[in-house]
Design a protein around this motif. Structure first.
Motif, PDB file in Angstrom:
ATOM      1  N   HIS A  59       0.832  -1.206   0.000  1.00  0.00           N
ATOM      2  CA  HIS A  59       0.000   0.000   0.000  1.00  0.00           C
ATOM      3  C   HIS A  59       0.870   1.261   0.000  1.00  0.00           C
ATOM      4  N   LEU A  63       0.962   4.125  -2.937  1.00  0.00           N
ATOM      5  CA  LEU A  63       0.804   5.553  -2.666  1.00  0.00           C
ATOM      6  C   LEU A  63       1.964   6.363  -3.234  1.00  0.00           C
ATOM      7  N   LEU A  82      -8.524  11.324  -7.264  1.00  0.00           N
ATOM      8  CA  LEU A  82      -8.239  10.691  -5.968  1.00  0.00           C
ATOM      9  C   LEU A  82      -9.367   9.760  -5.538  1.00  0.00           C
ATOM     10  N   ALA A  86      -8.769   5.859  -4.949  1.00  0.00           N
ATOM     11  CA  ALA A  86      -9.058   5.301  -3.612  1.00  0.00           C
ATOM     12  C   ALA A  86      -9.787   3.968  -3.768  1.00  0.00           C
ATOM     13  N   PHE A  91      -8.475   2.004  -0.530  1.00  0.00           N
ATOM     14  CA  PHE A  91      -8.463   2.973   0.555  1.00  0.00           C
ATOM     15  C   PHE A  91      -9.881   3.505   0.731  1.00  0.00           C
ATOM     16  N   SER A  93     -10.407   6.597   1.610  1.00  0.00           N
ATOM     17  CA  SER A  93     -10.266   7.887   0.933  1.00  0.00           C
ATOM     18  C   SER A  93      -8.796   8.181   0.707  1.00  0.00           C
ATOM     19  N   LEU A  94      -8.550   9.013  -0.298  1.00  0.00           N
ATOM     20  CA  LEU A  94      -7.219   9.543  -0.565  1.00  0.00           C
ATOM     21  C   LEU A  94      -7.336  11.055  -0.503  1.00  0.00           C
ATOM     22  N   SER A 140       0.846   7.777   4.677  1.00  0.00           N
ATOM     23  CA  SER A 140       1.182   9.076   4.089  1.00  0.00           C
ATOM     24  C   SER A 140       2.526   9.017   3.372  1.00  0.00           C
ATOM     25  N   GLY A 155      -3.552   8.295   2.533  1.00  0.00           N
ATOM     26  CA  GLY A 155      -4.530   7.240   2.273  1.00  0.00           C
ATOM     27  C   GLY A 155      -5.111   6.772   3.593  1.00  0.00           C
ATOM     28  N   ARG A 157      -7.448   4.158   5.720  1.00  0.00           N
ATOM     29  CA  ARG A 157      -8.124   2.851   5.787  1.00  0.00           C
ATOM     30  C   ARG A 157      -8.791   2.779   7.145  1.00  0.00           C
TER      31      ARG A 157
END
Length: 196
Positions: A59, A63, A82, A86, A91, A93-94, A140, A155, A157
């Motif tokens: 992951h 990123l 994004l 995601a 994820f 969200s991004l 990050s 990102g 999770r």
């Protein structure tokens, strides 16, 4: 000819000696079995830890690759891009967090992220994984533009998403895992708390 009492004594001593040998062997087998079980548990735990670490590293790599592509993307397209990425990268969200605290897309739950040690480390050029309340993990990575880091790609999770990531495939998928910090505080709880 031996007297019946002496014969009985000899047989009793022989039986006691045989029983002592059997107890000795049983004790040795029990110790060997305990050591074997402990070693097996350590091997399985090490394998699970390695597997989860590899998933989390993947992951982070995803990123970093995504962060490299963001430098060429016009800002007005960033939010939709994004959101799509995601979903593709699993994820929740991004988000792009700028040094001034602005975020794309705007995330009301992100207040104070800029002061988190992991995010600060990313502004200094490092990839990081941190956590916030509610069992959310933040991955990050720095976003460099013209040799400067003015943004960090974050990102997120959430708990359920992380539980799916750390769910072991061994034991027919019925094993339980969790993530704890160095002080023993549970960061991501297992999917089923009944055994505990």
């Amino acid at each position: 000819m031996l007297l019946p009492g002496i014969r009985m004594a000899i047989v009793s001593v022989a039986l006691l000696a045989a029983a002592a040998v059997m107890i000795w062997n049983t004790s040795g087998l029990k110790c060997a079995l305990e050591k074997s079980t402990e070693q097996y548990a350590e091997d399985v735990a090490y394998q699970l830890t390695s597997d989860i670490s590899a998933r989390m590293a993947a992951h982070q790599t995803n990123l970093r690759l995504l962060a490299n592509s963001l430098t060429e993307l016009p800002k007005e397209l960033a939010e939709g891009y994004l959101e799509r990425q995601a979903q593709n990268l699993d994820f929740d969200s991004l988000n792009l967090l700028s040094l001034d605290g602005t975020m794309v897309p705007a995330n009301l739950n992100a207040a104070g992220w800029g002061s988190l040690p992991g995010i600060q480390a990313s502004f200094e050029g490092e990839s990081s994984v941190g956590y916030v309340e509610g069992q959310n993990l933040l991955f990050s990575v720095p976003v460099e533009s013209d040799g400067e880091i003015s943004q960090v790609l974050v990102g997120v999770r959430g708990k359920e998403n992380m539980q799916a990531l750390i769910q072991p495939e061994s034991f027919s998928g019925k094993g339980l895992t969790c993530i704890v910090d160095s002080s023993g505080q549970v960061i991501i709880s297992p999917t089923d708390l009944k055994p505990f």
